[in-house]
Design a protein around this motif. Structure first.
Motif, PDB file in Angstrom:
ATOM      1  N   SER A  73      30.663  30.598  25.264  1.00  0.00           N
ATOM      2  CA  SER A  73      30.993  32.017  25.439  1.00  0.00           C
ATOM      3  C   SER A  73      31.144  32.711  24.093  1.00  0.00           C
ATOM      4  N   GLU A  74      31.493  31.925  23.063  1.00  0.00           N
ATOM      5  CA  GLU A  74      31.716  32.491  21.730  1.00  0.00           C
ATOM      6  C   GLU A  74      30.528  32.268  20.788  1.00  0.00           C
ATOM      7  N   ASN A  75      29.653  31.316  21.108  1.00  0.00           N
ATOM      8  CA  ASN A  75      28.566  30.948  20.186  1.00  0.00           C
ATOM      9  C   ASN A  75      27.219  30.954  20.906  1.00  0.00           C
ATOM     10  N   LYS A  76      26.239  31.514  20.256  1.00  0.00           N
ATOM     11  CA  LYS A  76      24.867  31.475  20.750  1.00  0.00           C
ATOM     12  C   LYS A  76      24.106  30.430  19.924  1.00  0.00           C
ATOM     13  N   LYS A  77      23.534  29.439  20.613  1.00  0.00           N
ATOM     14  CA  LYS A  77      22.891  28.328  19.913  1.00  0.00           C
ATOM     15  C   LYS A  77      21.411  28.251  20.280  1.00  0.00           C
ATOM     16  N   LYS A  78      20.616  27.864  19.286  1.00  0.00           N
ATOM     17  CA  LYS A  78      19.228  27.532  19.570  1.00  0.00           C
ATOM     18  C   LYS A  78      19.192  26.140  20.212  1.00  0.00           C
ATOM     19  N   PRO A  79      18.043  25.705  20.756  1.00  0.00           N
ATOM     20  CA  PRO A  79      18.007  24.397  21.432  1.00  0.00           C
ATOM     21  C   PRO A  79      18.611  23.284  20.591  1.00  0.00           C
ATOM     22  N   HIS A  80      19.454  22.473  21.220  1.00  0.00           N
ATOM     23  CA  HIS A  80      20.187  21.421  20.519  1.00  0.00           C
ATOM     24  C   HIS A  80      20.469  20.296  21.502  1.00  0.00           C
ATOM     25  N   ASN A  81      21.165  19.253  21.033  1.00  0.00           N
ATOM     26  CA  ASN A  81      21.569  18.151  21.898  1.00  0.00           C
ATOM     27  C   ASN A  81      23.028  18.329  22.316  1.00  0.00           C
ATOM     28  N   ILE A  82      23.330  17.917  23.539  1.00  0.00           N
ATOM     29  CA  ILE A  82      24.697  17.981  24.071  1.00  0.00           C
ATOM     30  C   ILE A  82      25.106  16.573  24.462  1.00  0.00           C
ATOM     31  N   LEU A  83      26.299  16.152  24.038  1.00  0.00           N
ATOM     32  CA  LEU A  83      26.791  14.811  24.338  1.00  0.00           C
ATOM     33  C   LEU A  83      28.140  14.909  25.043  1.00  0.00           C
ATOM     34  N   VAL A  84      28.237  14.282  26.212  1.00  0.00           N
ATOM     35  CA  VAL A  84      29.492  14.201  26.963  1.00  0.00           C
ATOM     36  C   VAL A  84      29.713  12.740  27.335  1.00  0.00           C
ATOM     37  N   ILE A  85      30.855  12.183  26.922  1.00  0.00           N
ATOM     38  CA  ILE A  85      31.149  10.766  27.166  1.00  0.00           C
ATOM     39  C   ILE A  85      32.418  10.635  28.009  1.00  0.00           C
ATOM     40  N   GLU A  86      32.264  10.207  29.241  1.00  0.00           N
ATOM     41  CA  GLU A  86      33.390   9.901  30.142  1.00  0.00           C
ATOM     42  C   GLU A  86      34.516  10.911  29.963  1.00  0.00           C
ATOM     43  N   HIS A  87      34.193  12.164  30.226  1.00  0.00           N
ATOM     44  CA  HIS A  87      35.132  13.250  29.973  1.00  0.00           C
ATOM     45  C   HIS A  87      35.074  14.245  31.118  1.00  0.00           C
ATOM     46  N   GLU A  88      36.240  14.640  31.625  1.00  0.00           N
ATOM     47  CA  GLU A  88      36.295  15.599  32.714  1.00  0.00           C
ATOM     48  C   GLU A  88      35.968  16.989  32.198  1.00  0.00           C
ATOM     49  N   VAL A  89      35.025  17.636  32.857  1.00  0.00           N
ATOM     50  CA  VAL A  89      34.589  18.977  32.468  1.00  0.00           C
ATOM     51  C   VAL A  89      34.690  19.880  33.687  1.00  0.00           C
ATOM     52  N   ASP A  90      35.210  21.086  33.497  1.00  0.00           N
ATOM     53  CA  ASP A  90      35.399  22.000  34.628  1.00  0.00           C
ATOM     54  C   ASP A  90      34.060  22.575  35.089  1.00  0.00           C
ATOM     55  N   SER A  91      34.067  23.152  36.278  1.00  0.00           N
ATOM     56  CA  SER A  91      32.836  23.649  36.897  1.00  0.00           C
ATOM     57  C   SER A  91      32.159  24.729  36.062  1.00  0.00           C
ATOM     58  N   GLU A  92      32.958  25.657  35.505  1.00  0.00           N
ATOM     59  CA  GLU A  92      32.363  26.719  34.698  1.00  0.00           C
ATOM     60  C   GLU A  92      31.659  26.144  33.469  1.00  0.00           C
ATOM     61  N   SER A  93      32.239  25.096  32.876  1.00  0.00           N
ATOM     62  CA  SER A  93      31.627  24.476  31.702  1.00  0.00           C
ATOM     63  C   SER A  93      30.328  23.771  32.069  1.00  0.00           C
ATOM     64  N   TRP A  94      30.298  23.099  33.244  1.00  0.00           N
ATOM     65  CA  TRP A  94      29.049  22.459  33.666  1.00  0.00           C
ATOM     66  C   TRP A  94      27.949  23.500  33.849  1.00  0.00           C
ATOM     67  N   ASN A  95      28.324  24.650  34.385  1.00  0.00           N
ATOM     68  CA  ASN A  95      27.316  25.707  34.550  1.00  0.00           C
ATOM     69  C   ASN A  95      26.772  26.166  33.201  1.00  0.00           C
ATOM     70  N   LYS A  96      27.644  26.226  32.187  1.00  0.00           N
ATOM     71  CA  LYS A  96      27.184  26.581  30.847  1.00  0.00           C
ATOM     72  C   LYS A  96      26.221  25.526  30.300  1.00  0.00           C
ATOM     73  N   ILE A  97      26.546  24.243  30.529  1.00  0.00           N
ATOM     74  CA  ILE A  97      25.659  23.168  30.072  1.00  0.00           C
ATOM     75  C   ILE A  97      24.313  23.247  30.784  1.00  0.00           C
ATOM     76  N   LEU A  98      24.335  23.505  32.078  1.00  0.00           N
ATOM     77  CA  LEU A  98      23.082  23.641  32.827  1.00  0.00           C
ATOM     78  C   LEU A  98      22.239  24.789  32.272  1.00  0.00           C
ATOM     79  N   ASP A  99      22.901  25.892  31.922  1.00  0.00           N
ATOM     80  CA  ASP A  99      22.173  27.027  31.351  1.00  0.00           C
ATOM     81  C   ASP A  99      21.531  26.643  30.006  1.00  0.00           C
ATOM     82  N   GLN A 100      22.282  25.921  29.172  1.00  0.00           N
ATOM     83  CA  GLN A 100      21.753  25.525  27.865  1.00  0.00           C
ATOM     84  C   GLN A 100      20.548  24.597  28.009  1.00  0.00           C
ATOM     85  N   VAL A 101      20.628  23.647  28.938  1.00  0.00           N
ATOM     86  CA  VAL A 101      19.520  22.714  29.138  1.00  0.00           C
ATOM     87  C   VAL A 101      18.300  23.442  29.680  1.00  0.00           C
ATOM     88  N   SER A 102      18.509  24.348  30.604  1.00  0.00           N
ATOM     89  CA  SER A 102      17.368  25.079  31.166  1.00  0.00           C
ATOM     90  C   SER A 102      16.658  25.911  30.108  1.00  0.00           C
TER      91      SER A 102
END
Length: 384
Positions: A73-102
């Motif tokens: 919400s605070e940063n606009k990024k060009k295509p990059h890698n995202i790493l999540v390791i055994e970590h609880e993430v809220d629904s809104e954050s997953w939607n942000k990750i889905l948007d970045q991957v798409s």
């Protein structure tokens, strides 16, 4: 010093001596809790991985101590890698990750339970497929056939089922008594990809310290392109932990904490028991409303003033119309009758008849009979 205090003091000293003996004679036990915390040096912590991760990603990794929702919400990024390791993430954050991957980013999820937001969006499911005590993690690419990990301590046994067409299986779990099961997959999503591994044990301290296992971890992360990687790990920040987590993780502090709580409970229990005064029994107030109503009813019955009773009933009814239905009762005309009919849903004939009785009750010179009072009372009760 009174006798009671001496008894408490003796009990406290005995308890402290017993705890001290337990502490002196106890054997150090290994913590096999699957915590996946970057500051934990226990077998299933990520202390070693956290120290070596920069070399693994060629210094192109950045640990983010925010949720994905807050960060993107605070940063606009060009295509990059995202790493999540055994970590609880809220629904809104997953939607942000889905948007970045798409939009062209690649996300690697190393989690034993796949979030529903992700599995529903890209079309695969995970489940407990095995209960074997040991298994082997292998990659399907022929160039990685000699790089594998033997899991001999508490493997999760999770894998992927109901994989839709087009999903590429990159790794499998191999067991003696079961068929191979997919545990590492690649899923195309928009312009980017999801890489999902269902067995995070391979990057824990216990397995990375074993000879040859680092190569398997390197192979897994080699599927990510050589670009900036954001590791979302805000819950693993030691400073963000609740203070009790730190106290309970230290054996000495943990014993001191439980002794303090036990002492407070004993103090409150014995002190309250000793000083509590007898609670007096107070008889509840008698409800005299029924007797009052009976008395008023008998008074009107003896007086026999039906006109006055009709006037009071009409006054009560009009007041209820004003308060509950918000209808002006100053003029009891056709407009009033229409509004009352719309608000109550009663037939217009009933409304008109009730208004006639109300006007009769308001007329001080009208001749009123007992039957008029009974009929008006019944009508008004049916309307409201």
């Amino acid at each position: 010093m009174n006798k009671t205090f001496k008894i408490y003091a003796v009990i406290f000293i005995v308890v402290m001596v017993i705890l001290a003996l337990f502490e002196v004679n106890k054997t150090e036990s290994t913590d096999w809790w699957k915590n996946f915390k970057t500051y934990q040096k226990s077998p299933f912590g990520l202390f070693i991985f956290n120290n070596e991760v920069k070399d693994l990603f060629k210094n192109k990794i950045k640990k983010i101590n925010q949720t994905p929702y807050d960060y993107y919400s605070e940063n606009k990024k060009k295509p990059h890698n995202i790493l999540v390791i055994e970590h609880e993430v809220d629904s809104e954050s997953w939607n942000k990750i889905l948007d970045q991957v798409s939009e062209g980013s690649d996300a690697m999820l190393i989690v034993s339970e796949i979030p529903k937001e992700v599995s529903d969006s890209i079309g695969y499911y995970d489940s407990k497929l095995s209960f074997e005590d040991e298994n082997v993690l292998k990659l399907t690419d022929i160039k990685y056939q000699n790089d594998f990990i033997h899991l001999d301590k508490f493997p999760s046994g999770r894998g992927f089922t109901f994989i839709k067409p087009g999903v590429e299986v990159l790794g499998k779990t191999v067991e003696k008594n079961n068929s191979d099961q997919a545990n590492f997959i690649k899923v195309n999503f928009g312009k980017g990809h999801f890489y999902v591994h269902s067995e995070p044990l391979f990057i824990t301290n216990y397995y990375l310290l074993k000879k040859g296992n680092v190569k398997y971890a390197q192979d897994v992360f080699s599927y990510l392109d050589d670009k900036e990687t954001l590791w979302f790990d805000e819950s693993n920040s030691k400073a963000s932990q609740f203070f009790l987590r730190f106290i309970l993780s230290n054996p000495a502090l943990k014993y001191a904490w439980w002794i303090l709580l036990g002492g407070l409970v004993l103090f409150i229990f014995f002190n309250a028991k000793r000083k509590q005064r007898i609670v007096p029994i107070i008889d509840p107030l008698k409800n005299t409303s029924v007797e009052f109503v009976k008395s008023i009813g008998n008074l009107y019955l003896q007086e026999g003033d039906f006109h006055d009773m009709m006037a009071k009933k009409a006054q009560y009814f009009l007041n209820k119309v004003r308060m509950d239905l918000l209808i002006d009762t100053q003029n009891l005309d056709e407009e009033f009758e229409k509004k009352l009919q719309l608000k109550t849903g009663k037939p217009m004939e009933m409304i008109t008849e009730a208004v006639v009785f109300i006007k009769k009750a308001q007329n001080p010179y009208a001749h009123v009979m007992k039957e008029d009072l009974a009929k008006m009372n019944k009508l008004l009760d049916q309307i409201i």
